[in-house]
Motif scaffolding. Structure first.
Motif, short mmCIF file in Angstrom:
data_model
loop_
_atom_site.label_atom_id
_atom_site.label_comp_id
_atom_site.label_asym_id
_atom_site.label_seq_id
_atom_site.Cartn_x
_atom_site.Cartn_y
_atom_site.Cartn_z
N ALA A 1 4.43 -15.69 9.43
CA ALA A 1 4.51 -16.98 10.14
C ALA A 1 4.56 -16.77 11.64
CB ALA A 1 5.75 -17.75 9.66
N ALA A 2 5.37 -15.81 12.09
CA ALA A 2 5.51 -15.58 13.54
C ALA A 2 4.24 -14.97 14.11
CB ALA A 2 6.71 -14.67 13.79
N LYS A 3 3.59 -14.09 13.33
CA LYS A 3 2.36 -13.45 13.79
C LYS A 3 1.26 -14.51 13.95
CE LYS A 3 -0.90 -9.88 12.44
NZ LYS A 3 -1.56 -9.38 11.24
N ALA A 4 1.14 -15.41 12.97
CA ALA A 4 0.11 -16.45 13.04
C ALA A 4 0.33 -17.35 14.25
CB ALA A 4 0.12 -17.28 11.75
N ALA A 5 1.61 -17.60 14.59
CA ALA A 5 1.91 -18.49 15.73
C ALA A 5 1.85 -17.74 17.06
CB ALA A 5 3.30 -19.09 15.54
N GLY A 6 1.87 -16.41 17.01
CA GLY A 6 1.79 -15.60 18.24
C GLY A 6 3.03 -15.70 19.11
N VAL A 7 4.21 -15.92 18.48
CA VAL A 7 5.44 -16.05 19.29
C VAL A 7 6.15 -14.71 19.39
CG1 VAL A 7 5.73 -18.50 18.73
CG2 VAL A 7 6.78 -16.77 17.25
N GLU B 1 9.21 7.29 -5.01
CA GLU B 1 8.23 6.24 -4.76
C GLU B 1 7.72 6.35 -3.32
OE1 GLU B 1 7.07 4.16 -6.96
OE2 GLU B 1 8.51 4.49 -8.60
N SER B 2 6.41 6.15 -3.14
CA SER B 2 5.84 6.15 -1.79
C SER B 2 6.16 4.85 -1.09
CB SER B 2 4.32 6.27 -1.86
OG SER B 2 4.00 7.50 -2.44
N VAL B 3 6.35 4.91 0.22
CA VAL B 3 6.57 3.69 1.01
C VAL B 3 5.20 3.08 1.30
CG1 VAL B 3 7.42 2.78 3.20
CG2 VAL B 3 8.68 4.61 2.02
N VAL B 4 5.01 1.84 0.85
CA VAL B 4 3.75 1.13 1.08
C VAL B 4 4.00 0.12 2.21
CG1 VAL B 4 2.09 -0.47 0.02
CG2 VAL B 4 3.13 1.37 -1.35
N ASP B 5 3.13 0.08 3.19
CA ASP B 5 3.32 -0.84 4.33
C ASP B 5 3.09 -2.28 3.87
OD1 ASP B 5 3.38 -2.30 6.62
OD2 ASP B 5 1.61 -1.37 7.53
N LEU B 6 4.20 -3.03 3.72
CA LEU B 6 4.10 -4.41 3.23
C LEU B 6 3.49 -5.35 4.27
CD1 LEU B 6 7.58 -4.72 1.43
CD2 LEU B 6 5.38 -4.12 0.42
N GLY B 7 3.42 -4.88 5.51
CA GLY B 7 2.89 -5.75 6.57
C GLY B 7 1.41 -5.57 6.81
N ALA B 8 0.78 -4.63 6.10
CA ALA B 8 -0.62 -4.29 6.38
C ALA B 8 -1.54 -5.50 6.27
CB ALA B 8 -1.08 -3.18 5.47
N HIS B 9 -1.29 -6.38 5.31
CA HIS B 9 -2.21 -7.51 5.11
C HIS B 9 -1.55 -8.85 5.42
CE1 HIS B 9 -4.78 -4.49 3.46
NE2 HIS B 9 -3.85 -4.15 2.59
N ALA B 10 -0.41 -8.83 6.09
CA ALA B 10 0.31 -10.11 6.34
C ALA B 10 -0.37 -10.90 7.44
CB ALA B 10 1.74 -9.82 6.71
#
Ligand SMILES: NC(=O)c1ccc[n+]([C@@H]2O[C@H](COP(=O)([O-])OP(=O)(O)OC[C@H]3O[C@@H](n4cnc5c(N)ncnc54)[C@H](O)[C@@H]3O)[C@@H](O)[C@H]2O)c1
Length: 391
Positions: free
Chosen positions: A119-125, A382-391
């Protein structure tokens, strides 16, 4: 000086700490480029709304946080309510184009942190997260020493956050102990602080395996507004604790270094032991929040007989310390590092600069948490998967 109108959503422990920061920043930091103004405080408790206006100097208070977020005289929103309110508050603030400083961990689950980030990324804040321990002057100095190569190559990291806030079985069943209000237990609440320090000092974590345990399974139900340091009385109705009291993990960093982490809210002895030890080929550093004003340093010198750990005391030669107190070994405290993070965030907002840790770094932290949670069930690495990659 740029005026920045501030809304604080939730005037509990951290809402009060951040509000006091805004009040103190002008006298502590005369060279700043902004003037903070406490515009509106939102809290569902009438007594807290009264205190907001009477004791903290907010221009007004409301029971409706949506009104505070939408107010045209508000430029930046501090999210200091229980975890499950973070996402709707952040989504509304982002939609209104406000800068957002949220307390950690952002939501109560990794998926919620990602929602807030998106949400914050889409708004650019501009975003900031309350990983306040990163702003301790001696932690900032430790980062600088490591970046300058003074520890050589990092080989091993030990992180722990052992707190006693849940150690009393008469301690109240507040929102922190419930899935629907707090989300996960210590893996959200305090392991997140340990991982924020580890990421800053030793770089990203790439794989983990760990365990969790709930030690005290029933607690007294609060009768009215309650702090997680509050106590019930024998005979009070009780309810089940729904998330973990203890979480630990082994990990591997991208650098190849190894790591171990332990977090608990029920161990007896360590009262607020957010601590790390970091070992390199040329030396080691150790820090413990219970001794915020001391950094331990071991300098490896095979040619010397006088080896051992040295205590470096805090003082005004380290970043930000001198704003609070001059000289050496004159101590600073918890709310001083909160004021420092607030200063840095507001300065970034006033000058158009960057701020870290923001919501992206919060997603990096919950990506580690998600791998840990997966390993609780799989009982495997378990490998750490970047949850932000496609957000
Ligand atoms: N960075 C740190 O060191 C640190 C320390 C403590 C807490 N935290 C974080 O801060 C956040 C708040 O924790 P806390 O300990 O201050 O909680 P708290 O329970 O002391 O305070 C929460 C406040 O929010 C208010 N509130 C509840 N529902 C509301 C609503 N719908 N609208 C407006 N206000 C509402 C409550 O009345 C209360 O005043 C959490 O996310 C927690 O993880 C961070």
């Amino acid at each position: 000086m740029k005026r920045i109108g501030i809304a604080v959503l939730g005037l509990g422990w951290m809402g009060q700490a951040h509000s006091r920061s805004m009040l103190r920043i002008p006298s502590l930091f005369p060279d700043r480029s902004f003037q903070p103004e406490l515009v509106v405080c939102a809290d569902t408790e009438a007594e807290r709304r009264e205190r907001a206006v009477r004791d903290f100097g907010f221009a007004r208070a409301t029971a409706d946080w949506t009104e505070a977020v939408a107010a045209p005289d508000v430029d930046a929103v501090w999210v200091t309510a229980p975890n499950m309110l973070h996402v709707p508050m952040i989504q509304a603030a982002a939609a209104a184009g406000k800068a957002i400083f949220s307390e950690k961990p952002i939501g109560g689950t990794p998926a919620q942190t990602v929602q807030a980030y998106a949400a914050a990324k889409a708004a650019g804040v501009l975003t900031g997260v309350g990983y306040n321990y990163l702003w301790s002057p001696l932690v900032l100095h430790a980062r600088a020493m490591i970046a300058a190569g003074e520890l050589g190559e990092i080989t091993h990291y030990r992180g722990r956050f052992l707190s006693m806030y849940g150690s009393d079985e008469m301690g109240l069943l507040t929102w922190r102990f419930k899935l629907a209000e707090g989300g996960y237990g210590v893996s959200s609440d305090i392991l997140s602080h340990s991982v924020s320090l580890a990421h800053a000092l030793a770089g990203p974590i790439t794989e983990v395996v760990g365990m969790q345990h709930t030690v005290i399974t029933e607690r007294p139900v609060p009768q009215g507004a309650a702090s997680h340091y509050g106590r019930g009385t024998p005979g009070d109705p009780t309810g089940p604790v729904e998330n973990e009291d203890f979480a630990s993990m082994l990990c591997r960093f991208a650098s190849g270094a190894t790591g171990t982490f332990e977090t608990s809210r029920t161990t007896i002895g360590p009262e607020s032991q957010n601590a790390f030890e970091i070992y390199g080929t040329k030396g080691a550093l150790a820090w413990n929040f219970e001794r915020l004003n001391e950094l331990q340093y071991y300098r490896h010198d095979p040619s010397s007989k006088e080896t051992g750990w040295t205590t470096i005391f805090g003082g005004d030669r380290f970043p930000f310390h001198g704003a609070f107190v001059p000289g050496q070994a004159n101590a600073i405290g918890f709310e001083d590092i909160v004021a420092t993070e607030d200063l840095a965030f507001l300065e970034a907002l006033a000058t158009g600069g960057d701020f870290s840790p923001g919501f992206r770094e919060a997603v990096d932290i919950v990506s580690v948490q998600q791998a840990l949670i997966t390993s609780w069930d799989s009982r495997r690495w378990e490998s750490v998967v970047d949850l932000g990659a496609h957000a």
